[in-house]
Design an enzyme around this catalytic site. Structure first.
Site, PDB file in Angstrom:
ATOM      1  CD  GLU A 280      -3.258  -0.462   1.977  1.00 17.06           C
ATOM      2  OE1 GLU A 280      -4.358  -0.991   1.860  1.00 17.06           O
ATOM      3  OE2 GLU A 280      -3.042   0.039   3.037  1.00 17.06           O
ATOM      4  CG  HIS A 301       9.271 -29.513  -0.606  1.00 17.64           C
ATOM      5  ND1 HIS A 301      10.118 -30.667  -0.956  1.00 17.64           N
ATOM      6  CD2 HIS A 301       9.849 -29.147   0.558  1.00 17.64           C
ATOM      7  CE1 HIS A 301      10.783 -30.783   0.143  1.00 17.64           C
ATOM      8  NE2 HIS A 301      11.076 -30.008   1.111  1.00 17.64           N
ATOM      9  CE  LYS A 415     -12.106   0.869   1.694  1.00 19.32           C
ATOM     10  NZ  LYS A 415     -11.554   1.742   2.572  1.00 19.32           N
TER      11      LYS A 415
END
Length: 429
Positions: A280, A301, A415
């Site tokens: 951010e 792995h 948003k």
């Protein structure tokens, strides 16, 4: 004693770094940070100013919760929960509740109905408190969770329920502050000059961390030591600035991903907090390193092959605590049917450390630039030091990219779109 050691293993064909080319820009940014008055940089000197008197209300509230409840529900998203969760995971037992704390669980960082239903079901028959954390009070995930949980708290406790709801929010404004004042909920303050992802060392993180049984006095002492150590302007003396400089230099060389790696599962949420902090803060104006993380040896792995021989787009930052509190010895067996008796004079932590060394060497030989951050001990003091180190480095790193570290304008885009869609759907129905 040095609390944190930064070292690098960088193939010369990737980076021939002349530190002097960063001296003037780092100096200018340093003075901008230290002298800022109208910026959200209260976290810079917060640990220095924080003393036992400042911590007393948080410790008192934590003791009340531990005395009267089995569970603390923390409602928050992003910086409102990741920091507390990171410290909780790093410093409490894997499989049992800390004897000095109670269960702390988190909600309000997703929109899963199944998750919410199971949270409510899990509270049946248990005593609980709710701590809702938001600077504005308008973030949808947290607001919806709070609506559900304050209703449930009233159903369980009636008028007394308001004493079990603690609001951590802006001291002067915001929807959540208004709700707290109207309903009579107790409040803790998020300093107005500290943004969410830099707020872990305030009441945002300190109350849940104290409730879970971690010593927040020691945590803040570590952060204070870092705040004092990292006031140095010199790149040779300031490890946070050196880390920011090396990251920036690698970015200019074409690397686009930083992979934070550790060999201790307890650090997985330190990874998550770090990813938000740097993602951010830096990801703006089409710039920035993409922050990713791996937990070794498990991810050796799965992603190890790509790191070793895949596209040369990433570098690794290894986070290593030299001393971890608990360990287990490798047993000796007469049969030795697995051929591992040669390790019976070792412990798991010793083998884990050697595995880290081998991985670093293999990846470096494969051409992956390596940064190593070594911290003395996995305890509250050193975790506090590390948290401050990353925040100071992040601010410097963002300014080196010529982006502003303390906003997140891109977050508002999703948003807005979600709200528009929800309103359209509501009208349609």
């Amino acid at each position: 004693m040095t609390q944190l050691l930064l070292t690098t293993i960088i193939n010369e064909r990737f980076l021939n770094l002349d530190v002097s080319q960063y001296t003037s820009s780092v100096s200018a940014i340093h003075h901008r940070l230290e002298q800022s008055e109208n910026e959200p940089t209260g976290w810079l000197n917060g640990p220095i100013a924080m003393d036992s008197q400042n911590l007393y209300p948080i410790l008192t509230m934590a003791d009340e919760i531990k005395k009267n409840a089995e569970v603390l529900i923390v409602i928050g998203v992003g910086g409102s929960y990741l920091g507390a969760k990171a410290v909780q995971e790093a410093l409490t037992p894997y499989f049992q509740k800390n004897e000095d704390g109670i269960e702390v669980i988190y909600v309000g960082y997703n929109l899963s109905g199944s998750y919410m239903k199971q949270i409510i079901d899990s509270l049946q028959g248990k005593e609980f408190y709710v701590n809702v954390i938001s600077k504005s009070g308008s973030t949808m995930e947290s607001s919806l969770a709070f609506r559900v949980l304050r209703k449930y708290t009233v159903e369980r406790y009636g008028e007394e329920g308001k004493e079990r709801i603690i609001v951590t929010t802006d001291p002067e404004k915001g929807l959540l502050k208004e709700i707290a004042d109207t309903r009579g909920y107790r409040r803790l303050e998020i300093p107005s000059n500290i943004g969410g992802r830099y707020s872990i060392l305030t009441a945002v993180g300190l109350l849940p961390i104290a409730v879970v049984g971690v010593n927040i006095v020691e945590l803040m002492e570590g952060a204070k030591k870092a705040a004092l150590d990292l006031k140095e302007e010199s790149l040779e003396k300031n490890e946070a600035y050196r880390y920011a400089m090396i990251r920036h230099a690698l970015y200019t060389q074409g690397f686009r991903i930083e992979l934070l790696a550790s060999f201790e599962p307890a650090l997985s949420y330190i990874h998550e907090w770090w990813k938000q902090l740097f993602g951010e803060s830096e990801g703006k104006s089409r710039k920035g390193l993409f922050p990713a993380a791996v937990s070794y040896s498990a991810d050796l792995h799965s992603l190890g092959q790509f790191v070793q021989e895949g596209s040369p787009i990433l570098f690794e930052t290894f986070l290593h605590f030299k001393e971890v509190s608990k360990d287990y010895s490798i047993p000796y067996t007469i049969a030795n049917d697995d051929g591992l008796n040669y390790l019976s004079n070792r412990t798991f932590n010793e083998i884990n450390s050697i595995s880290k060394q081998g991985t670093v060497l293999a990846h470096a030989e494969g051409g992956v630039p390596i940064i190593q951050i070594e911290v003395e001990k996995l305890d509250a003091f050193h975790v506090g030091y590390l948290i401050y180190f990353f925040m100071k480095a992040c601010a410097m790193s963002a300014y080196l990219l010529e982006v502003y570290p303390f906003d997140q304008p891109g977050v508002e885009a999703y948003k807005k779109k979600i709200t528009e869609l929800l309103i359209e759907e509501s009208v349609a129905h």
